[in-house]
Design an enzyme around this catalytic site. Structure first.
Site, short mmCIF file in Angstrom:
data_model
loop_
_atom_site.label_atom_id
_atom_site.label_comp_id
_atom_site.label_asym_id
_atom_site.label_seq_id
_atom_site.Cartn_x
_atom_site.Cartn_y
_atom_site.Cartn_z
N VAL A 124 73.84 22.26 44.25
CA VAL A 124 75.03 22.80 45.09
C VAL A 124 76.29 22.53 44.20
CG1 VAL A 124 76.30 22.35 47.22
CG2 VAL A 124 73.88 22.30 47.06
N GLU A 125 77.01 23.41 44.03
CA GLU A 125 78.52 23.10 43.33
C GLU A 125 79.36 22.83 44.36
OE1 GLU A 125 77.82 25.97 39.32
OE2 GLU A 125 78.09 26.85 41.23
N ILE A 126 80.02 21.80 44.28
CA ILE A 126 81.20 21.51 45.24
C ILE A 126 82.54 21.83 44.44
CG2 ILE A 126 82.48 19.64 46.33
CD1 ILE A 126 79.57 20.10 47.15
#
Length: 220
Positions: A124-126
């Site tokens: 998951v890319e924040i």
């Protein structure tokens, strides 16, 4: 989890995806059949946006990458969700600052881009914006860690974020090699699948290079 969409047909499709994904996890031994049933039982579905948002603590916005639709969704979140609910956007190319432009409380919004299929791929890319609060960044990051995901934190905006940009570099090189007749498309794919792909899946590209050089990656 409450799933919201605008039609019953869309919700039926979403429910089917959830059930199939739970079955996949059971078939692979990640959960047993009872666990898969319990997983599905935690999800409800509604076409009432107020009902979906009224008790939300975390909201994952996953509407199409159309700014008008994004803005309409943000307006609903601002209207119906609790003031302290945090919001992550699944957008894969749009920046969170543009998406949350209509919001009064911009500090609670951040990009949170999962990789498909999200029940199997942990990344998951924040992707925070300039007005995303430190508390939002930290809480959303820890939230995904609790879900056994592997979040990464971007420190400045980047079109396409990280994973897609790295994929694009490899794909451009693949197209060049195939286009110049160096290798067939099938063999170019095999070169990754049965070569560096094995190592990347365990160590990633940087650790591979670090271990392969006596002085480490900084010497390269």
């Amino acid at each position: 989890v409450v799933v919201y969409d605008i039609t019953d047909e869309a919700l039926a499709y979403a429910e089917g995806l959830v059930k199939r994904s739970a079955k996949t996890l059971a078939d692979c031994g990640v959960v047993d059949e009872k666990g898969a049933e319990e997983l599905c039982g935690r999800v409800s579905y509604t076409t009432n946006v107020e009902e979906a948002l009224k008790n939300a603590q975390y909201i994952q916005e996953s509407v199409p990458e159309n700014l008008a639709i994004k803005h309409a969704t943000v307006e609903n979140i601002e209207k119906y969700a609790p003031a302290d609910a945090l919001v992550g956007s699944s957008a894969s190319r749009m920046q969170i600052g543009d998406i949350c432009a209509p919001a009064e409380r911009k500090g609670r919004y951040t990009g949170a881009h999962p990789y498909n299929p999200p029940h199997l791929v942990p990344l998951v890319e924040i992707c925070p914006g300039e007005e995303t609060s430190e508390e939002t960044k930290e809480t959303v990051y820890e939230f995904f860690k609790l879900l056994k995901k592997e979040p990464i934190m971007l420190h400045q905006p980047s079109v396409g974020f990280v994973g897609n940009r790295l994929q694009a570099v490899l794909f451009r090189e693949l197209k060049d090699l195939v286009g110049r007749g160096v290798v067939s498309l099938e063999d170019a794919n095999k070169a990754v699948t049965f070569g560096p792909g094995f190592r990347w899946g365990v160590m990633g590209p940087t650790l591979v290079f670090d271990l392969g050089n006596a002085k480490g990656i900084k010497a390269l």
